[in-house]
Design an enzyme around this catalytic site. Structure first.
Site, PDB file in Angstrom:
ATOM      1  N   ASP A 281       0.851  -1.211   0.000  1.00 12.39           N
ATOM      2  CA  ASP A 281       0.000   0.000   0.000  1.00 12.39           C
ATOM      3  C   ASP A 281       0.880   1.252   0.000  1.00 12.39           C
ATOM      4  O   ASP A 281       0.651   2.189  -0.781  1.00 12.39           O
ATOM      5  CB  ASP A 281      -0.902   0.034   1.250  1.00 12.39           C
ATOM      6  CG  ASP A 281      -1.856  -1.150   1.343  1.00 12.39           C
ATOM      7  OD1 ASP A 281      -3.072  -0.948   1.286  1.00 12.39           O
ATOM      8  OD2 ASP A 281      -1.379  -2.298   1.462  1.00 12.39           O
TER       9      ASP A 281
ATOM     10  N   GLU B  15      -5.451   7.085  -0.015  1.00 11.86           N
ATOM     11  CA  GLU B  15      -5.933   6.410   1.193  1.00 11.86           C
ATOM     12  C   GLU B  15      -4.905   6.452   2.322  1.00 11.86           C
ATOM     13  O   GLU B  15      -5.270   6.556   3.492  1.00 11.86           O
ATOM     14  CB  GLU B  15      -6.301   4.943   0.891  1.00 11.86           C
ATOM     15  CG  GLU B  15      -6.798   4.250   2.167  1.00 11.86           C
ATOM     16  CD  GLU B  15      -7.400   2.888   1.978  1.00 11.86           C
ATOM     17  OE1 GLU B  15      -7.347   2.338   0.864  1.00 11.86           O
ATOM     18  OE2 GLU B  15      -7.936   2.370   2.969  1.00 11.86           O
TER      19      GLU B  15
ATOM     20  N   ASP C 226      -6.548   4.668  -4.500  1.00  4.13           N
ATOM     21  CA  ASP C 226      -6.494   3.568  -3.535  1.00  4.13           C
ATOM     22  C   ASP C 226      -5.298   2.722  -3.962  1.00  4.13           C
ATOM     23  O   ASP C 226      -5.334   2.048  -4.991  1.00  4.13           O
ATOM     24  CB  ASP C 226      -7.782   2.731  -3.546  1.00  4.13           C
ATOM     25  CG  ASP C 226      -7.842   1.824  -2.325  1.00  4.13           C
ATOM     26  OD1 ASP C 226      -6.767   1.492  -1.787  1.00  4.13           O
ATOM     27  OD2 ASP C 226      -8.952   1.456  -1.906  1.00  4.13           O
TER      28      ASP C 226
ATOM     29  N   ILE D 169      -3.710   0.014  -2.769  1.00  8.84           N
ATOM     30  CA  ILE D 169      -4.084  -1.408  -2.866  1.00  8.84           C
ATOM     31  C   ILE D 169      -5.516  -1.496  -2.361  1.00  8.84           C
ATOM     32  O   ILE D 169      -5.770  -1.497  -1.150  1.00  8.84           O
ATOM     33  CB  ILE D 169      -3.189  -2.330  -1.996  1.00  8.84           C
ATOM     34  CG1 ILE D 169      -1.712  -2.254  -2.390  1.00  8.84           C
ATOM     35  CG2 ILE D 169      -3.703  -3.793  -2.064  1.00  8.84           C
ATOM     36  CD1 ILE D 169      -1.326  -2.966  -3.682  1.00  8.84           C
ATOM     37  N   ASP D 170      -6.459  -1.519  -3.274  1.00 15.08           N
ATOM     38  CA  ASP D 170      -7.852  -1.706  -2.871  1.00 15.08           C
ATOM     39  C   ASP D 170      -8.044  -3.211  -2.681  1.00 15.08           C
ATOM     40  O   ASP D 170      -7.598  -3.999  -3.522  1.00 15.08           O
ATOM     41  CB  ASP D 170      -8.777  -1.173  -3.969  1.00 15.08           C
ATOM     42  CG  ASP D 170     -10.237  -1.328  -3.593  1.00 15.08           C
ATOM     43  OD1 ASP D 170     -10.574  -1.141  -2.403  1.00 15.08           O
ATOM     44  OD2 ASP D 170     -11.048  -1.650  -4.484  1.00 15.08           O
TER      45      ASP D 170
ATOM     46  N   THR E 269      -7.025  -4.811   0.347  1.00 18.62           N
ATOM     47  CA  THR E 269      -5.787  -5.283   1.010  1.00 18.62           C
ATOM     48  C   THR E 269      -5.977  -6.690   1.580  1.00 18.62           C
ATOM     49  O   THR E 269      -5.057  -7.511   1.559  1.00 18.62           O
ATOM     50  CB  THR E 269      -5.367  -4.290   2.119  1.00 18.62           C
ATOM     51  OG1 THR E 269      -5.239  -3.003   1.518  1.00 18.62           O
ATOM     52  CG2 THR E 269      -4.034  -4.664   2.742  1.00 18.62           C
TER      53      THR E 269
ATOM     54  N   ASP F 277     -12.488   4.101  -3.186  1.00 18.02           N
ATOM     55  CA  ASP F 277     -12.978   2.728  -3.364  1.00 18.02           C
ATOM     56  C   ASP F 277     -13.908   2.605  -4.575  1.00 18.02           C
ATOM     57  O   ASP F 277     -14.328   1.483  -4.909  1.00 18.02           O
ATOM     58  CB  ASP F 277     -13.756   2.264  -2.122  1.00 18.02           C
ATOM     59  CG  ASP F 277     -12.827   1.856  -0.985  1.00 18.02           C
ATOM     60  OD1 ASP F 277     -11.691   1.447  -1.263  1.00 18.02           O
ATOM     61  OD2 ASP F 277     -13.248   1.960   0.187  1.00 18.02           O
TER      62      ASP F 277
HETATM   63  P1  AMP Z   1     -14.057  -5.057  -0.880  1.00 19.67           P
HETATM   64  O1  AMP Z   1     -12.737  -5.596  -1.302  1.00 19.67           O
HETATM   65  O2  AMP Z   1     -15.002  -4.837  -2.015  1.00 19.67           O
HETATM   66  O3  AMP Z   1     -14.661  -5.838   0.250  1.00 19.67           O
HETATM   67  O4  AMP Z   1     -13.808  -3.599  -0.370  1.00 19.67           O
HETATM   68  C1  AMP Z   1     -12.673  -3.206   0.333  1.00 19.67           C
HETATM   69  C2  AMP Z   1     -12.925  -1.823   0.873  1.00 19.67           C
HETATM   70  O5  AMP Z   1     -14.023  -1.859   1.770  1.00 19.67           O
HETATM   71  C3  AMP Z   1     -11.806  -1.255   1.684  1.00 19.67           C
HETATM   72  O6  AMP Z   1     -10.970  -0.513   0.849  1.00 19.67           O
HETATM   73  C4  AMP Z   1     -12.506  -0.381   2.710  1.00 19.67           C
HETATM   74  O7  AMP Z   1     -12.302   0.993   2.438  1.00 19.67           O
HETATM   75  C5  AMP Z   1     -13.966  -0.686   2.538  1.00 19.67           C
HETATM   76  N1  AMP Z   1     -14.729  -0.896   3.781  1.00 19.67           N
HETATM   77  C6  AMP Z   1     -14.267  -0.973   5.044  1.00 19.67           C
HETATM   78  N2  AMP Z   1     -15.308  -1.130   5.928  1.00 19.67           N
HETATM   79  C7  AMP Z   1     -16.443  -1.130   5.186  1.00 19.67           C
HETATM   80  C8  AMP Z   1     -17.848  -1.249   5.509  1.00 19.67           C
HETATM   81  N3  AMP Z   1     -18.285  -1.389   6.751  1.00 19.67           N
HETATM   82  N4  AMP Z   1     -18.732  -1.194   4.492  1.00 19.67           N
HETATM   83  C9  AMP Z   1     -18.307  -1.056   3.206  1.00 19.67           C
HETATM   84  N5  AMP Z   1     -17.006  -0.945   2.852  1.00 19.67           N
HETATM   85  C10 AMP Z   1     -16.075  -0.991   3.822  1.00 19.67           C
HETATM   86 MG    MG Z   2     -10.031   0.274  -0.741  1.00 16.75          MG
END
Ligand code: AMP
Ligand code: MG
Length: 332
Positions: free
Chosen positions: A49, A71, A124, A126-127, A129, A274
């Site tokens: 990241d 981020e 982002d 590393i989206d 992570t 995101d």
């Molecule tokens: P994903 O890989 O689609 O599950 O999304 C990852 C992203 O979810 C991360 O980069 C976080 O910024 C975000 N995230 C963290 N907590 C939450 C939450 N409670 N609801 C939705 N997104 C979240």
């Molecule tokens: Mg992310």
């Protein structure tokens, strides 16, 4: 923003995301040696990241637009020399002349607050992570926002090939890059064949088709129960779970019909990094992207999508039916 200006910025953006994706992919191959720590909100952050945000921050110094909502910040690296040295080593695999002070400054150049006016980048690094750490999907996501509108988005998807089956096992490199410019469509290519560009296009879908959805692996990020109640109304359904904005690329390339992101707790505000790049890739491929109430995503409120709840990205024919079903089950 002028077309020529956007085109030139998109070339720079693709080049830095390709470069940084290669660094991230190398780190992903040797996860056991990748230093990882927990942030204050208990979410993980890794050397990758920080290294990606440093590389993008350094490369943006040569761009006419330098403001970035990133981020990460460098506070932890300023007090943890071990971690800083690891990040420096990773950055130097791409930029051998990088110095520690440089990378701290480059990471902290991502401290722009965003908002309704002017151009800025959002990154982002590393989206997903958690996906990165489990050897799954992750995305490097860089978007250009001007006066609250996403003008361009680039995704670096080291573990995703454009024609991959999303239900298959983790895809190994070469991986792909997706680029969207507002009003000019979306394209993707394999990182090892950058000259073979594919126009991205969502799947053909009609009311008799089954709905192939994708959603987060993490049930804390998107309600798996709510998605199960939504898809019941369709002729049939299949779901895959994968991390990161790869889900937007999966819909954009026609490998799924919808990406559902359904709120799990009151008060959570989605972050612009995101969604900005992925949402543009999907809309420029013909998808409709909105929040769960059907409202457009509003990127003009700083680093959060303050005016929105959740995200629904879908082929046009299914979008309104999903929004109606959400209202019917009372999800808010
Ligand atoms: P994903 O890989 O689609 O599950 O999304 C990852 C992203 O979810 C991360 O980069 C976080 O910024 C975000 N995230 C963290 N907590 C939450 C939450 N409670 N609801 C939705 N997104 C979240
Ligand atoms: Mg992310």
């Amino acid at each position: 923003m002028l077309n020529d200006e956007l085109k030139s910025l998109s070339e720079s953006a693709c080049s830095m995301i390709t470069e940084a994706s290669a660094v991230a992919e190398k780190l992903a191959r040797d996860l056991a040696s990748v230093a990882s720590i927990s942030k204050d909100d208990k979410s993980p952050v890794t050397v990758a990241d920080f290294a990606v945000q440093a590389i993008v921050g350094l490369r943006l110094r040569d761009c006419p637009i330098v403001d970035m909502v990133g981020e990460e910040d460098a506070a932890r690296l300023r007090t943890d020399d071990f971690l800083l040295q690891e990040v420096l080593a990773a950055v130097r695999t791409a930029i051998p002349e990088a110095q520690a002070d440089d990378i701290l400054e480059a990471i902290d150049s991502g401290n722009h607050e965003g908002g309704p006016s002017g151009p800025f980048w959002t990154l982002d690094p590393i989206d997903g992570t958690k996906g990165f750490l489990r050897g799954g999907q992750f995305a490097l996501a860089l978007a250009l926002i001007n006066d609250g509108v996403v003008e361009m988005g680039v995704l670096g998807l080291s573990h995703w090939g454009l024609h991959s089956d999303p239900s298959g096992a983790t895809v190994r490199p070469p991986g792909s890059i997706c680029l969207a410019i507002r009003g000019a469509g979306a394209q993707g290519w394999s990182v090892d064949r950058p000259d073979e560009v594919t126009q991205l296009q969502v799947a053909e879908w009609n009311a008799d088709s089954i709905l192939r959805t994708c959603e987060s692996v993490e049930s804390a990020h998107s309600s798996h129960d709510a998605s199960a109640s939504i898809v019941e109304i369709f002729s049939g359904h299949e779901a895959v779970r994968l991390d990161s904005q790869t889900k937007y690329a999966v819909v954009a390339s026609g490998a799924a019909d919808a990406y559902l992101r359904l709120p799990t707790r009151p008060g959570y505000i989605e972050r612009i990094w995101d969604h900005a790049a992925g949402a543009l890739v999907a809309t420029e491929s013909g998808a409709i992207v909105s929040d769960i109430h059907g409202n457009e995503l509003d990127f003009s409120h700083g680093c959060g999508l303050e005016r929105n709840r959740g995200v629904i990205c879908s082929v046009p024919g299914a979008h309104q039916r999903i929004i109606d079903r959400i209202a019917e089950i009372g999800l808010s």
